[in-house]
Motif scaffolding. Sequence first.
Motif, PDB file in Angstrom:
ATOM      1  N   GLU B 144     -20.551  26.129  10.195  1.00 42.93           N
ATOM      2  CA  GLU B 144     -20.238  27.287   8.648  1.00 42.93           C
ATOM      3  C   GLU B 144     -19.760  26.298   7.877  1.00 42.93           C
ATOM      4  OE1 GLU B 144     -19.183  30.908   9.164  1.00 42.93           O
ATOM      5  OE2 GLU B 144     -21.274  30.211   9.477  1.00 42.93           O
ATOM      6  N   ARG B 147     -23.009  25.662   5.764  1.00 45.71           N
ATOM      7  CA  ARG B 147     -22.881  26.814   5.073  1.00 45.71           C
ATOM      8  C   ARG B 147     -21.671  26.759   3.550  1.00 45.71           C
ATOM      9  NH1 ARG B 147     -23.704  33.054   6.267  1.00 45.71           N
ATOM     10  NH2 ARG B 147     -21.559  32.751   7.290  1.00 45.71           N
ATOM     11  N   SER B 148     -20.282  26.991   4.254  1.00 44.58           N
ATOM     12  CA  SER B 148     -19.889  27.225   3.261  1.00 44.58           C
ATOM     13  C   SER B 148     -19.934  25.916   1.558  1.00 44.58           C
ATOM     14  CB  SER B 148     -17.646  26.662   3.860  1.00 44.58           C
ATOM     15  OG  SER B 148     -18.280  25.464   4.246  1.00 44.58           O
TER      16      SER B 148
END
Lengths: 257, 259
Positions: B144, B147-148
């Motif tokens: 995550e 991804r961010s």
Amino acid sequence: MANDVMLSVRHLKKYYKGGLIKALDDVNIDINEGDVVVVIGPSGSGKSTFLRSLNLLELPTSGEIIFEGVDITKKKVPDKNGKMVKLDLDEHRQKMGMVFQHFNLFPHKTILQNMTLAPVTLKKMGQEDAEAKARHLLERVGLPDRADAYPIQLSGGQKQRIAIVRALMMEPEIMLFDEPTSALDPEMIGEVLAVMKELAIKGMTMVVVTHEMGFAREVGNRVVFMADGQIVEQGSPSDIFDHPQSERLKDFLSKVL
Amino acid sequence: MNLISAAGFARTLKYWTMFRDGLICTVSLSFLTVLFGFIIALIVAIIRLSDFKPFRNIGVAEDGSQRTDFIGKLSQFNPLAFLATCYVEIIRATPMLVQLFIFYYIVFANNPFPRIMLFGFIRFERFMPGVVALSVNSGAYLSEIIRSGIQSIDGGQTEAARSLGLSSWQSMKLIVLPQAIKNILPAIANEFVTIIKESSITYTIGVQEIMYAVASIKGATFSIVEPLLIATAIYFCLTFPTSKIIAHFERKMSRGDKR
């Protein structure tokens, strides 16, 4: 080869929310080799969407964009034997340079690297040839000493001139300009327009979305007026600016001129 | 009997080698976890962004255009990305302790790891399930973060790269990832700090890290307060300087942006 159709747009539509919002509503236009087409219109008229559709940064809902005889909106196209093969969009995009409102230079690369990255990666030219070509282009736009600078060190006008020559590195057949001077301080607009004008004089085919009416009148050979996702009126600069026909255009010109 | 006494500390410190071993175990556990976690995360993040569409062909109509009906949508389905998303969401929505027990008691029920000792004292067959469970957990969170980091890069960067004719993978590799990884390095280092703290949970399956030392010393000396305070001090001395070092590098790197 002059006046050959380079790009033809047929029934181009871009709908949002299942047709509730029509950003582009049946746009048709032929762009010939050497044309400088200037697209004007109020904000929200769809002119940026239209331009961004031409190299499929925006996927149209329906319609055709035929670039050098190939409909690039299709996933598969017939090859010369009539067999359906996968369309290589990247290959077509290499021939369409694009300049953005916010420059979009790569901040982690130097100016020279910004310019040589694509042609070298795509094996269009070797590193040395690319660098020589880049330095030559930097000379042309008056920035020969900025080759090793990073984008953050440049002014807005300089960034946009770099963005233009970065696109030219791929030796495109058509250049698309999406409001190239809208994010610039007023005193920097002139230097960018000068580069674009020089490009037009050298015969580059261009589609320019802009609010610079002086540029449209002086450099454009065709002016397209868009409103509500449609082409309302088009013609030579003198047709559009001196003899507007539709009320929409008259109204628009009264506000901007 | 006093709650805390000098004698209590003296008794506890007789077993100082257990704290030393616990420290070695915690650090190696955390280091391996971040390493494997990052590899898992990078693979998961790339899978989630991948263009793997096995049903792509059924979405192309006779004339070569893309269908827009239900079948057209189905043709855009990416099963690998779907599985990767399931993994991330399940891990993030369940407790670490549950995941650890599932790995130790179910996945590795017939413990496949050789019964060897690392550094002469760490029981490998307990250590490894701990590493795997923590890595799988950390991988979901790290993916995550990656991804961010990718999403934090302005869309104009990808548009510029694509308009020059670069493929989506070339744009990702040459333009987006280098900028994204620079942005997320501090977050990855912070994950290392988090793992140092969370690894204490593995004492429940008998991994000989710092909290295991506390439990053992409690059994031997019948005092809990002093060993706990020493464990607290060790954790603090591990994580506090680490986060300060990270903050230092964070400042140094953001200075680079203003070149």
